[in-house]
Design an enzyme around this catalytic site. Structure first.
Site, short mmCIF file in Angstrom:
data_model
loop_
_atom_site.label_atom_id
_atom_site.label_comp_id
_atom_site.label_asym_id
_atom_site.label_seq_id
_atom_site.Cartn_x
_atom_site.Cartn_y
_atom_site.Cartn_z
N CYS A 175 -19.80 -0.75 54.66
CA CYS A 175 -21.51 -0.33 54.28
C CYS A 175 -21.56 -2.35 54.03
O CYS A 175 -22.81 -1.86 53.78
CB CYS A 175 -21.17 0.16 53.03
SG CYS A 175 -20.63 -0.04 51.91
N CYS A 218 -6.05 -6.56 45.35
CA CYS A 218 -4.76 -7.04 46.97
C CYS A 218 -5.75 -5.61 47.90
O CYS A 218 -4.74 -4.62 47.40
CB CYS A 218 -3.07 -6.24 46.12
SG CYS A 218 -2.30 -6.42 47.93
#
Length: 142
Positions: free
Chosen positions: A55, A124
């Site tokens: 998005c 991460c």
């Protein structure tokens, strides 16, 4: 158009299968993980912004990226916009915090409490879940 939320979500998932590659769909929509040290964005060093692959919500500024040695792009802080959502993950016999895009629900990766100062956090993140937008106007999709 249906007002049934579950049906609308399944239609949206069909659309994601068209928009994303098989690997991107696995990581972003099925909460998968790419293999370590394989992501295109792992070694990206230019100034810019990391955004959600699905998005384009802004996620991480490049100046918070660091080499954690774990095989995935790592950041010590998300953008102040707060587009990262957190959920407990107890899969694989571990207790972790999973991160998702707050705007579209795309799976990003995990956050761990072993990062550098000033936050002590290590976001991460799968390369496949992000696009890098460089200040030089060059875009790199993970």
């Amino acid at each position: 158009m249906s007002t049934d939320k579950k049906q609308d979500e399944s239609i949206a998932e069909k659309d994601w299968k068209v928009e994303l590659s098989e690997q991107e769909y696995y990581v972003c929509r099925e909460a998968g993980t790419e293999r370590p040290f394989t992501g295109v964005l792992l070694d990206e060093q230019r100034d810019g912004l990391y955004v959600c692959k699905c998005c384009e919500a802004p996620l991480f500024p490049s100046d918070t990226k660091f080499d954690a040695g774990c095989g995935w792009p790592s950041f010590y802080k998300q953008l102040d916009d707060g587009n990262v959502d957190y959920r407990e993950d107890v899969s694989h016999g571990m207790r972790r915090v999973e991160i998702f895009c707050k705007q579209c629900g795309s799976h990003l990766g995990h956050v761990f409490p072993d990062g550098p100062a000033p936050t002590g956090q290590r976001y991460c993140v799968n390369s496949l879940s992000m696009t890098f937008k460089g200040e030089d106007n060059v875009e790199v999709k993970g």
